[in-house]
Design a protein around this motif. Structure first.
Motif, PDB file in Angstrom:
ATOM      1  N   ASN A 174       0.829  -1.200   0.000  1.00  0.00           N
ATOM      2  CA  ASN A 174       0.000   0.000   0.000  1.00  0.00           C
ATOM      3  C   ASN A 174       0.869   1.258   0.000  1.00  0.00           C
ATOM      4  O   ASN A 174       0.352   2.364   0.103  1.00  0.00           O
ATOM      5  CB  ASN A 174      -0.904   0.017   1.242  1.00  0.00           C
ATOM      6  N   ASN A 175       2.174   1.073  -0.113  1.00  0.00           N
ATOM      7  CA  ASN A 175       3.101   2.191  -0.040  1.00  0.00           C
ATOM      8  C   ASN A 175       3.290   2.783  -1.442  1.00  0.00           C
ATOM      9  O   ASN A 175       4.081   2.300  -2.247  1.00  0.00           O
ATOM     10  CB  ASN A 175       4.435   1.714   0.534  1.00  0.00           C
ATOM     11  N   GLN A 176       2.538   3.853  -1.714  1.00  0.00           N
ATOM     12  CA  GLN A 176       2.582   4.477  -3.044  1.00  0.00           C
ATOM     13  C   GLN A 176       3.962   5.057  -3.331  1.00  0.00           C
ATOM     14  O   GLN A 176       4.394   5.104  -4.479  1.00  0.00           O
ATOM     15  CB  GLN A 176       1.534   5.595  -3.128  1.00  0.00           C
ATOM     16  N   LEU A 177       4.655   5.487  -2.280  1.00  0.00           N
ATOM     17  CA  LEU A 177       5.987   6.056  -2.470  1.00  0.00           C
ATOM     18  C   LEU A 177       6.953   5.017  -3.016  1.00  0.00           C
ATOM     19  O   LEU A 177       7.790   5.315  -3.878  1.00  0.00           O
ATOM     20  CB  LEU A 177       6.492   6.623  -1.145  1.00  0.00           C
TER      21      LEU A 177
ATOM     22  N   LEU B  93       0.967   9.228  -8.502  1.00  0.00           N
ATOM     23  CA  LEU B  93       0.967   8.511  -7.222  1.00  0.00           C
ATOM     24  C   LEU B  93       1.422   9.419  -6.080  1.00  0.00           C
ATOM     25  O   LEU B  93       0.860   9.387  -4.979  1.00  0.00           O
ATOM     26  CB  LEU B  93       1.884   7.283  -7.305  1.00  0.00           C
ATOM     27  N   LEU B  94       2.449  10.241  -6.340  1.00  0.00           N
ATOM     28  CA  LEU B  94       2.961  11.121  -5.292  1.00  0.00           C
ATOM     29  C   LEU B  94       1.920  12.170  -4.891  1.00  0.00           C
ATOM     30  O   LEU B  94       1.795  12.521  -3.712  1.00  0.00           O
ATOM     31  CB  LEU B  94       4.249  11.793  -5.756  1.00  0.00           C
TER      32      LEU B  94
ATOM     33  N   GLU C 254      -1.275  11.720  -5.244  1.00  0.00           N
ATOM     34  CA  GLU C 254      -2.387  10.968  -4.647  1.00  0.00           C
ATOM     35  C   GLU C 254      -2.187  10.780  -3.144  1.00  0.00           C
ATOM     36  O   GLU C 254      -3.153  10.772  -2.374  1.00  0.00           O
ATOM     37  CB  GLU C 254      -2.510   9.610  -5.351  1.00  0.00           C
ATOM     38  N   ILE C 255      -0.948  10.620  -2.712  1.00  0.00           N
ATOM     39  CA  ILE C 255      -0.712  10.426  -1.279  1.00  0.00           C
ATOM     40  C   ILE C 255      -0.564  11.757  -0.547  1.00  0.00           C
ATOM     41  O   ILE C 255      -0.287  11.785   0.648  1.00  0.00           O
ATOM     42  CB  ILE C 255       0.529   9.536  -1.021  1.00  0.00           C
ATOM     43  N   GLY C 256      -0.722  12.872  -1.290  1.00  0.00           N
ATOM     44  CA  GLY C 256      -0.811  14.173  -0.638  1.00  0.00           C
ATOM     45  C   GLY C 256       0.491  14.927  -0.497  1.00  0.00           C
ATOM     46  O   GLY C 256       0.570  15.870   0.291  1.00  0.00           O
TER      47      GLY C 256
END
Length: 737
Positions: free
Chosen positions: A621-624, A656-657, A659-661
């Motif tokens: 679940n780690n988008q980074l 993605l970056l 997306e995670i804020g």
């Protein structure tokens, strides 16, 4: 049963004939007394009381109030009250009998002694042990006036005194009294009741266990069980159903204790066999919701848990907690103990959130009944801290462990081994919180504690030095790290714990590697690899870890072919053991891809980094981490001349970056956009095939290896799937609780 029914029939017939004459004679009273005694012996207390009261009515009408026969029946009525748990009325009867006997039967000292024994038994049931002992001592005094010292009557008093000493936890004195009881009874085999001998053997066995002599305890129980079985066979041919049930209960209790003795010394097969037999007997003679049945389920669960049969253990524990909650209420201490055991078993099974729920319920009960500073409260807090650490809830973990430490230091003292265990575990939590300085403090205190408790050469000291060295290395204290790890290796090698040796060698190799001492690092890694191959075979998972470390070492030495060979060995083993989709497999794909990247074999590099992206998307679940892999993939596509694919990977990474804020100023976002800025649209209409982008420089522009490092601030996030340092907790028993 047949003898009992025949005797009762004869007595009732005699009573019928006496009543026929219409006079309440002393013989009629005698018949009632005999009938009452028969019912009492068979534990039919209501019928016994009715018969004794009829006897008393006739004797009071016929005799003077101080006649010995009045005292006789009153004493029997007191015994019925006692057997039914009505100790107040029992005491009234016995005290009246004692006064009458001392006044009228002073010469019959044996009867005075017997009444004093009854009064002592009431005091004992009320937990008035000193008063009980005073009665028994006086009873002994009266008895000595009539009999010589080995008379069978002395056995009963010695037995009662043994029970008092047992309750006062004066086990040696209690064992002496029980030993005297058995000696006298064995001198009078014809007069002694074998069941009474078995009862005393059980009491003696329990005391021997408490005194630490489990072998003697077991032998006492084996002898008692044999007697009970013989008596049960005799009763089945000529006794009552109630007596047979009582013997089944005694055999069940004996087998339960034997199961506990076997289990405590590691003989789990014998332990389970005894528990199974105990459960069978108990269900024959007890309500299925009896607390004694719950006790056996609870102990069976312990054995199953020890053997790793967690589902069977849970089945027993759930049954035990159901019965205990039903009989005692949901806030009883035994319910709390069972909930705590459910937590431990779910934890052992890996069901950490469920375990935490049970520990939390157990903690509430234990604090309510035991107070906030009891050691059992500390034990539950310790387990909760461990689970929160495993779940990544480090703030909760450290709070639970701090509370546990405070209780243990207050109750046990700073030097107690459990204090050392708590500090040791707190060190790991601080390390996981990236608070290495506090971790070092905890490990250093744990180290001193363990040296004090176990000696400087104990393997626990070695393990603590190991983690202390690893933690010091993380904050750049390499000299101190090496010192700790070398000492750890010496101790662990002396203990011949091969698994721990390989972990320590691995950690030592990492420190040498960080110091640039490549030769020493390589020696450590190779030694660890050879030991692991001997332990686990060529395809052990830890063998894969050693190949991985060697690959890193060769990679740092720019020996790319050797690095690739080691990485591929590691990849083959991990894929075989863990499957194609595991994050540890992704970590190896990353390193293999990076070697191919350096070798400029771009197609191979793309193949492996694509696998990294695929596994990360599937498992993490780690988008980074996923964005990191996409940035690396973009770099490789660019060097392969696939600018359009490179730009697409960067767009995906940027998405993605965001997306995670992450903000526009975040270093990872800045890095991706900097890379995207290298691409500008060519003049003219868009290419039919897609976006049609070219690089700023020449089409065959190659970035240097130094330029490639520009992606590390993002890419490094995916390379830590395999921990750099081995976690020695895998090789340790964390706690002796």
């Amino acid at each position: 049963q047949k003898d009992y029914e025949e005797a009762l029939l004869n007595l009732n017939e005699a009573l019928r004939l006496e009543k026929h004459f219409g006079v309440d004679s002393l013989q009629t009273a005698k018949s009632y007394f005999d009938i009452g005694t028969l019912h009492y012996d068979e534990k039919e207390y209501t019928k016994a009381m009715s018969a004794f009261e009829e006897c008393q009515r006739i004797r009071l009408k016929t005799l003077h109030y101080d006649d010995p026969l009045i005292a006789e029946v009153l004493e029997s009525i007191g015994q019925v009250h006692f057997s039914e748990g009505d100790y107040d009325n029992a005491m009234k009867c016995f005290e009246e009998v004692l006064a009458a006997r001392k006044f009228c039967e002073g010469q019959n000292t044996a009867k005075v002694s017997k009444t004093l024994q009854h009064i002592g038994a009431v005091h004992f049931k009320r937990d008035e042990v000193d008063r009980a002992m005073a009665c028994y001592n006086e009873a002994l005094h009266w008895l000595k006036q009539k009999y010589e010292e080995d008379h069978i009557s002395f056995a009963e008093i010695f037995n009662l005194q043994g029970k008092v000493y047992s309750k006062k936890m004066e086990y040696k004195k209690a064992l002496d009294k029980f030993g005297e009881t058995l000696r006298i009874l064995r001198l009078h085999k014809r007069e002694a009741d074998p069941e009474e001998i078995a009862d005393i053997l059980i009491n003696k066995g329990v005391l021997n266990n408490l005194a630490g002599d489990q072998e003697a305890a077991l032998q006492d129980h084996i002898e008692a069980l044999k007697i009970y079985k013989e008596k049960a066979n005799a009763v089945s041919r000529g006794g009552t159903r109630e007596h047979h049930k009582a013997l089944n209960a005694k055999m069940g209790d004996a087998l339960h204790n034997m199961g506990s003795f076997y289990a405590s010394r590691g003989d789990n097969d014998s332990g389970l066999k005894c528990f199974d037999e105990a459960l069978t007997l108990k269900t024959l003679c007890m309500n299925h919701d009896s607390l004694k049945i719950a006790d056996t389920y609870y102990n069976m669960a312990f054995v199953y848990n020890t053997r790793g049969h967690y589902n069977k253990s849970l089945k027993c524990l759930y049954e035990a907690v159901r019965i205990r909650t039903l009989q005692l209420g949901e806030h009883d201490t035994l319910v709390g103990d069972t909930l705590n055991s459910l937590g431990k078993t779910h934890k052992a099974k890996g069901e950490l959130k469920t375990a935490l729920e049970f520990f939390d319920r157990a903690l509430v009960i234990r604090k309510k009944h035991l107070g906030d500073c009891h050691e059992n409260v500390a034990n539950t807090l310790y387990d909760m801290g461990n689970i929160c650490d495993d779940l990544g809830n480090y703030d909760d973990a450290i709070e639970y462990l701090k509370e546990c430490l405070k209780i243990r230091m207050k109750n046990l003292g700073k030097s107690h081994e459990f204090v050392g265990t708590t500090l040791y575990t707190m060190g790991f939590v601080y390390d996981n919180m990236n608070r290495q300085n506090e971790a070092v403090e905890c490990f250093e205190e744990a180290l001193e504690n363990r040296k004090l408790n176990y000696g400087a050469e104990h393997i626990y000291v070695g393990h603590t030095l190991n983690v202390l060295g690893v933690t010091r290395a993380k904050i750049g204290q390499n000299e101190k790290a090496l010192e700790a790890l070398r000492s750890a290796l010496t101790i662990i090698k002396a203990a011949k714990n091969d698994e721990a040796i390989t972990d320590t060698l691995n950690n030592l190799g990492n420190v040498y590697k960080d110091r640039g001492e490549q030769k020493e690092a390589m020696e450590c890694y190779r030694e660890a690899l050879q030991i692991r191959k001997n332990l686990h075979g060529d395809d052990g998972e830890k063998v894969a870890d050693s190949y991985f470390n060697l690959g890193n070492m060769y990679n740092d030495m720019d020996m790319k072919d050797m690095a690739l060979e080691c990485y591929k060995e590691s990849l083959w083993i991990r894929t075989m053991k863990l499957g194609n989709d595991h994050l540890k497999v992704a970590a190896i794909h990353y390193h293999v891809g990076m070697v191919y990247y350096k070798l400029k074999e771009m197609n191979n590099a793309i193949q492996h980094i694509n696998e990294v992206v695929r596994i990360q998307k599937l498992q993490s679940n780690n988008q980074l981490n996923i964005a990191s892999a996409l940035v690396l993939l973009a770099d490789i596509h660019e060097k392969s001349g696939h600018e359009q694919l490179a730009f697409q990977r960067l767009i995906e990474a940027e998405s993605l970056l965001k997306e995670i804020g992450l903000s526009d100023e975040h270093p990872s976002v800045v890095l991706v956009r900097k890379k995207m800025d290298k691409y500008k649209p060519i003049d003219g209409p868009m290419e039919r095939f897609g976006l049609g982008f070219l690089t700023r420089g020449a089409a065959n522009y190659w970035r240097t290896d130094h330029d490639a490092d520009d992606s590390k601030s993002v890419v490094s996030n995916i390379s830590n799937t395999s921990s750099k340092y081995s976690d020695p907790r895998n090789a340790l028993l964390w706690s002796k609780e």
